[in-house]
Design an enzyme around this catalytic site. Structure first.
Site, PDB file in Angstrom:
ATOM      1  N   LYS A  62      45.875  47.072  24.105  1.00  0.00           N
ATOM      2  CA  LYS A  62      45.220  45.870  24.644  1.00  0.00           C
ATOM      3  C   LYS A  62      45.754  45.569  26.046  1.00  0.00           C
ATOM      4  O   LYS A  62      45.609  46.382  26.932  1.00  0.00           O
ATOM      5  CB  LYS A  62      45.423  44.707  23.673  1.00  0.00           C
ATOM      6  CG  LYS A  62      45.212  45.068  22.198  1.00  0.00           C
ATOM      7  CD  LYS A  62      43.818  45.550  21.897  1.00  0.00           C
ATOM      8  CE  LYS A  62      43.615  45.667  20.401  1.00  0.00           C
ATOM      9  NZ  LYS A  62      42.676  46.682  20.001  1.00  0.00           N
TER      10      LYS A  62
ATOM     11  N   TYR B 195      45.292  39.963  12.318  1.00  0.00           N
ATOM     12  CA  TYR B 195      44.360  41.044  12.669  1.00  0.00           C
ATOM     13  C   TYR B 195      43.905  41.786  11.393  1.00  0.00           C
ATOM     14  O   TYR B 195      44.719  42.071  10.508  1.00  0.00           O
ATOM     15  CB  TYR B 195      45.054  41.994  13.657  1.00  0.00           C
ATOM     16  CG  TYR B 195      44.337  43.302  13.805  1.00  0.00           C
ATOM     17  CD1 TYR B 195      43.053  43.340  14.333  1.00  0.00           C
ATOM     18  CD2 TYR B 195      44.923  44.488  13.391  1.00  0.00           C
ATOM     19  CE1 TYR B 195      42.375  44.535  14.433  1.00  0.00           C
ATOM     20  CE2 TYR B 195      44.250  45.693  13.497  1.00  0.00           C
ATOM     21  CZ  TYR B 195      42.979  45.705  14.023  1.00  0.00           C
ATOM     22  OH  TYR B 195      42.301  46.887  14.117  1.00  0.00           O
TER      23      TYR B 195
ATOM     24  N   ARG C 291      58.952  64.543  19.842  1.00  0.00           N
ATOM     25  CA  ARG C 291      58.810  63.559  18.750  1.00  0.00           C
ATOM     26  C   ARG C 291      60.046  62.663  18.659  1.00  0.00           C
ATOM     27  O   ARG C 291      59.970  61.524  18.186  1.00  0.00           O
ATOM     28  CB  ARG C 291      58.542  64.270  17.414  1.00  0.00           C
ATOM     29  CG  ARG C 291      58.471  63.318  16.226  1.00  0.00           C
ATOM     30  CD  ARG C 291      57.729  63.900  15.027  1.00  0.00           C
ATOM     31  NE  ARG C 291      58.159  65.238  14.689  1.00  0.00           N
ATOM     32  CZ  ARG C 291      59.284  65.553  14.040  1.00  0.00           C
ATOM     33  NH1 ARG C 291      60.112  64.595  13.656  1.00  0.00           N
ATOM     34  NH2 ARG C 291      59.575  66.814  13.770  1.00  0.00           N
TER      35      ARG C 291
ATOM     36  N   ASP D  79      53.782  39.740  16.142  1.00  0.00           N
ATOM     37  CA  ASP D  79      52.802  40.544  16.862  1.00  0.00           C
ATOM     38  C   ASP D  79      52.483  39.781  18.153  1.00  0.00           C
ATOM     39  O   ASP D  79      51.868  38.714  18.126  1.00  0.00           O
ATOM     40  CB  ASP D  79      51.539  40.736  16.000  1.00  0.00           C
ATOM     41  CG  ASP D  79      50.538  41.673  16.656  1.00  0.00           C
ATOM     42  OD1 ASP D  79      50.482  41.699  17.895  1.00  0.00           O
ATOM     43  OD2 ASP D  79      49.798  42.360  15.929  1.00  0.00           O
TER      44      ASP D  79
HETATM   45  C1  LIG Z   1      46.748  41.616  17.289  1.00  0.00           C
HETATM   46  C2  LIG Z   1      46.572  43.064  16.977  1.00  0.00           C
HETATM   47  N1  LIG Z   1      47.592  43.757  16.428  1.00  0.00           N
HETATM   48  C3  LIG Z   1      47.458  45.082  16.119  1.00  0.00           C
HETATM   49  C4  LIG Z   1      46.290  45.748  16.351  1.00  0.00           C
HETATM   50  C5  LIG Z   1      46.166  47.225  16.013  1.00  0.00           C
HETATM   51  O1  LIG Z   1      46.281  47.943  17.193  1.00  0.00           O
HETATM   52  P1  LIG Z   1      45.582  49.386  17.474  1.00  0.00           P
HETATM   53  O2  LIG Z   1      44.117  49.168  17.431  1.00  0.00           O
HETATM   54  O3  LIG Z   1      46.141  49.745  18.802  1.00  0.00           O
HETATM   55  O4  LIG Z   1      46.041  50.297  16.395  1.00  0.00           O
HETATM   56  C6  LIG Z   1      45.205  45.073  16.925  1.00  0.00           C
HETATM   57  C7  LIG Z   1      43.936  45.785  17.162  1.00  0.00           C
HETATM   58  O5  LIG Z   1      42.920  45.208  17.459  1.00  0.00           O
HETATM   59  C8  LIG Z   1      45.351  43.708  17.233  1.00  0.00           C
HETATM   60  O6  LIG Z   1      44.336  43.000  17.769  1.00  0.00           O
END
Ligand SMILES: Cc1ncc(COP(=O)(O)O)c(C=O)c1O
Length: 392
Positions: free
Chosen positions: A210, A113, A61, A185
């Protein structure tokens, strides 16, 4: 204390081109055995040789060699100083937001998101943190939203799914004048096409689920910073919230990153062709794609990004056409994610943005005719033919 950093010779990588860095990671091969594939250290804990004498690892961890290899690789690729690997993109978003305290205010992109949107609607206010959603492609709107207690601006660029682009350098300049942290992000473009830390941002966040991992088979999140104090806060969050990534998943992300350059190039090539084809289809009313020269933020895009990525959205002529399309696609899969080798289509109103209040969604354009497409790396003719038959 001796750990893997004793073996790292970052300098030898300084002159390397990006694609080579993707393939070889931070250490790349295992310094102890020579294993070309970095080992998966599938262990919860590490043996001490004596009191106060370890090899630098004690508990997964807190540190694990496979996870550390991913964290260092991401720090190199994003040009930061420290990376953190977490169990999912949402954990990474929460980690970045954890620097906020009760009484602080955060400004977020308005069509961020859906999951991040929900954090801003629920978790943050529950912790007495104020939130404001702003169209961050509009600098004046950003300036107007700043309050004396604003501590962070959380940018998604391009936004998902409306593909709006925020000027990271300009926002960072303004933010610095007000002592506001800038978090970005960077999931959609990845460091291959955009490096927010080099443009003035303080924190970069990824859903590594992704493009970084890239195969629609693993959940993971990444945070990268360039300041030790912020890094310490992130490390503590990770350690005490326990949102660490599993060693096997860290290895899968590392393996994905090896082909990131090739995949991103193919995603981008295919997406451009699909965007152009869709734009000429009689049932398609509007295509949202940052690579179009007449996209409203095109100037910002070409200033800060070296490519346009693999995402686009579009609006069709009716709800019936939209529903028929997602039902009739065959090779393109109807699923709520993005960034993998397979093309995925989704219906944001119901699948990814159902938490966003209806009036906000409508204002943004996420309506019943709106479709998001993550263009995969299949043969582009097959992608277009599939859309063609589904739109008939
Ligand atoms: C731009 C973006 N940020 C964060 C996330 C969250 O990621 P996760 O689904 O891996 O928790 C997503 C999920 O679709 C996303 O598209």
């Amino acid at each position: 204390m001796k750990n893997f950093s004793n073996y790292i010779d970052y300098d030898k990588k300084e002159g390397w081109k990006e694609g080579s860095k993707f393939v070889h990671g931070a250490l790349g091969s295992d310094p102890m055995t020579g294993s070309v594939s970095f080992p998966i250290f599938q262990t919860a804990t590490f043996r001490f040789r004596a009191l106060g004498d370890s090899l630098g690892f004690d508990y997964t961890r807190c540190q694990n060699p496979t996870i550390e290899e991913l964290e260092r690789t991401m720090a190199i690729l994003e040009q930061g100083t420290e990376g953190f690997a977490l169990a999912s993109g949402m954990a990474a978003v929460m980690c970045a937001l954890s620097v906020l305290k009760s009484g602080d205010h955060v400004i977020l992109s308005d069509d961020i998101y859906g999951g991040t949107y929900e954090i801003a609607l629920t978790t943050l206010p529950d912790n007495k943190i104020e939130t404001t959603f702003v169209d961050l492609s509009d600098l004046e709107a950003f300036k107007a939203a700043i309050k004396p207690n604003t501590k962070m601006v959380f940018i998604e660029t391009p936004t998902n799914p409306m593909m709006k682009v925020a000027d990271i350098a300009e926002i960072s300049k303004i933010a610095k004048q007000h002592d506001i942290l800038v978090a970005v992000d960077n999931t959609l473009l990845t460091p291959y096409y955009q490096k927010p830390l080099t443009l003035g941002a303080d924190i970069v966040v990824h859903s590594a689920t992704k493009y970084l991992e890239g195969h629609n088979d693993t959940m993971a999140g990444i945070v990268v910073v360039k300041d030790d104090k912020i890094g310490q806060a992130m490390r503590n969050y990770l350690k005490y919230q326990g949102a660490c990534l599993a060693p096997l998943n860290a290895w899968l992300v590392l393996r994905g990153i090896k082909t990131l350059e090739l995949r991103m190039q193919r995603h981008a090539e295919n997406t451009k062709k699909v965007a152009e084809w869709l734009r000429n289809h009689p049932k398609v009313k509007k295509v949202y794609y940052i690579g179009f020269e007449d996209h409203k933020d095109y100037k910002t895009t070409i200033k800060q990004c070296s490519g346009f990525g693999g995402m686009l959205s579009f609006e069709v002529d009716s709800k019936e056409t939209a529903l028929k399309l997602i039902e009739k696609v065959d090779m393109i899969l109807f699923a709520g994610s993005l960034g993998g080798v397979e093309s995925l289509i989704t219906y944001p109103m119901i699948v990814t943005h159902h938490e966003v209040p209806e009036e906000v969604r409508e204002k943004l354009g996420i309506n019943e005719r709106f479709i998001r497409l993550s263009v995969g790396i299949e043969n582009v003719e097959d992608i277009i033919n599939d859309l063609k038959q589904a739109l008939e």
